[in-house]
Design an enzyme around this catalytic site. Structure first.
Site, mmCIF file in Angstrom:
data_model
loop_
_atom_site.group_PDB
_atom_site.id
_atom_site.type_symbol
_atom_site.label_atom_id
_atom_site.label_comp_id
_atom_site.label_asym_id
_atom_site.label_seq_id
_atom_site.Cartn_x
_atom_site.Cartn_y
_atom_site.Cartn_z
ATOM 1 N N LYS A 23 4.801 10.982 -2.649
ATOM 2 C CA LYS A 23 5.001 12.414 -2.450
ATOM 3 C C LYS A 23 3.685 13.131 -2.186
ATOM 4 O O LYS A 23 2.686 12.854 -2.841
ATOM 5 C CB LYS A 23 5.637 13.016 -3.703
ATOM 6 C CG LYS A 23 7.045 12.555 -3.927
ATOM 7 C CD LYS A 23 7.726 13.518 -4.889
ATOM 8 C CE LYS A 23 9.090 13.028 -5.285
ATOM 9 N NZ LYS A 23 9.101 12.308 -6.547
ATOM 10 N N LYS A 45 1.588 2.950 -3.412
ATOM 11 C CA LYS A 45 2.373 3.292 -2.227
ATOM 12 C C LYS A 45 2.201 4.751 -1.848
ATOM 13 O O LYS A 45 2.125 5.609 -2.726
ATOM 14 C CB LYS A 45 3.853 3.055 -2.570
ATOM 15 C CG LYS A 45 4.552 2.120 -1.620
ATOM 16 C CD LYS A 45 5.937 1.768 -2.111
ATOM 17 C CE LYS A 45 6.943 2.847 -1.812
ATOM 18 N NZ LYS A 45 8.330 2.432 -2.055
ATOM 19 N N LYS A 55 13.705 7.145 -14.155
ATOM 20 C CA LYS A 55 13.964 8.562 -13.895
ATOM 21 C C LYS A 55 14.496 9.298 -15.113
ATOM 22 O O LYS A 55 14.424 10.526 -15.159
ATOM 23 C CB LYS A 55 14.933 8.723 -12.716
ATOM 24 C CG LYS A 55 14.322 8.205 -11.429
ATOM 25 C CD LYS A 55 14.903 8.825 -10.188
ATOM 26 C CE LYS A 55 14.014 8.448 -9.007
ATOM 27 N NZ LYS A 55 14.538 8.810 -7.728
#
Ligand code: TRP
Length: 327
Positions: free
Chosen positions: A195, A192, A111
């Site tokens: 968003k 996966k 991040k």
């Protein structure tokens, strides 16, 4: 009784992967364990948030948790910032964690690389998460695989603190759902589901319009060949639909595969199962949204219960550390 704690950040709409991969286990855990669930709004602050949006998302997420079946009679449901003990213990655990150990957290690296603003909170995030968990004498923490390292750190901090200052915290165990229970993106089934901004057609939101949900499933990417088999390595698209259908109906994906010869039939069955899973959730959500004061009252009771559990644990930590008690 086993104490279970988990948290979820109010940073984006909840998608089908969150529901089937994690949140539905929260619901089933309620029958067997003493469950505490928290909307971790302070964790959302590690990146800048729009205040009005944060407020709306926090309430909406609490309502969604109630709508999927988190029952305030069985579980303690609350908002993290309503229980100030979290931030207090977080400081203590920041002083228990080593700089180097926080620096090794892969989520921080992911991040912070290429981010133009990296808050100190993003760095110390895992200490706040450890505080969430350790404040409640938690035995078991249901989390996704991406949180494995943070959970390991929570355990290390509990063990280190206990070793330095005497028995204070329960050392928690992670419970991580098996691979294959993961919901993958409908358009790119090797990654996966995450968003919706990144993949609107590959992501199903729990509050999506139900016709749109059915369409997205019917347009899901399948694989070359035509046989229906559960084999995530060579048939990721079909296997994803089988896992989703299995998660909705409670059946084993291998067994479901035997019932279908054609992709089209599998897609129709999967679409119907998802729509019928989401329909009652959306209905309850609409009722809860119409009564924000009702939700606020549930959250106030939850925060009060949480505080009554957290306070003695924090007191234990303060006393063992040698903080002078106020007169
Ligand atoms: N870090 C978790 C996530 O991103 C959320 C979280 C915060 C959490 N505190 C927690 C999960 C405590 C479990 C227990 O998903």
């Amino acid at each position: 009784m086993t104490r279970v704690f988990s948290g979820i950040k109010p940073t984006g709409p909840v998608q089908l992967g969150n529901l089937l991969g994690a949140l539905r286990y929260w619901v089933t855990d309620q029958a067997e364990a003493d469950t505490i669930f928290c909307v971790v709004d302070l964790h959302a602050l590690t990146v800048p948030q729009d205040p009005a949006e944060l407020r709306a998302r926090t309430l909406e997420l609490a309502q969604l948790l109630l709508a999927i079946g988190i029952d305030p009679a069985q579980s303690t449901l609350f908002i993290q910032s309503h229980v100030p003990e979290h931030t207090e213990l977080s400081w203590i655990l920041e002083c228990t964690a080593a700089f180097g150990e926080l620096r090794r957290m892969t989520q921080f690296k992911d991040k912070s690389d290429n981010a133009d603003f990296v808050s100190a909170g993003l760095f110390t995030y895992p200490a706040l998460m450890a505080a969430d968990i350790l404040l409640y004498d938690t035995d078991r923490v249901p989390v996704g695989d991406d949180q494995r390292q943070h959970l390991e750190l929570s355990r290390d901090l509990a063990i280190r603190f206990n070793h330095r200052y005497g028995d204070t915290f329960v050392v928690p165990e992670a419970s991580i759902p098996k691979i294959g229970a993961r919901v993958m993106d409908l358009q790119e089934p090797t990654r996966k589901m995450s968003k919706s901004e990144d993949s609107p057609q590959g992501t199903i939101l729990v509050l999506d319009d139900l016709d749109a949900v059915a369409k997205k499933i019917k347009r899901a990417v399948t694989d070359t060949e035509t046989d229906v088999r559960f084999d995530p390595a060579t048939k990721p698209g079909v296997s994803n639909l089988l896992s989703i259908l299995g998660a909705c109906t409670g059946d084993d994906p291998h067994a479901i595969a035997e019932r279908f010869d054609r992709y089209g039939d599998l897609k129709s069955a999967c679409a119907e199962a998802v729509v019928e899973t989401l329909r009652p959730i959306q209905q309850r959500f609409a009722e809860l949204s119409a009564d924000p004061a009702g939700t606020a009252a549930i959250l106030a009771t939850g925060a009060e219960k949480a505080r009554s559990l957290a306070r003695p644990v924090l007191e234990r930590a303060r006393a063992n550390l040698g903080l002078l008690p106020p007169a």
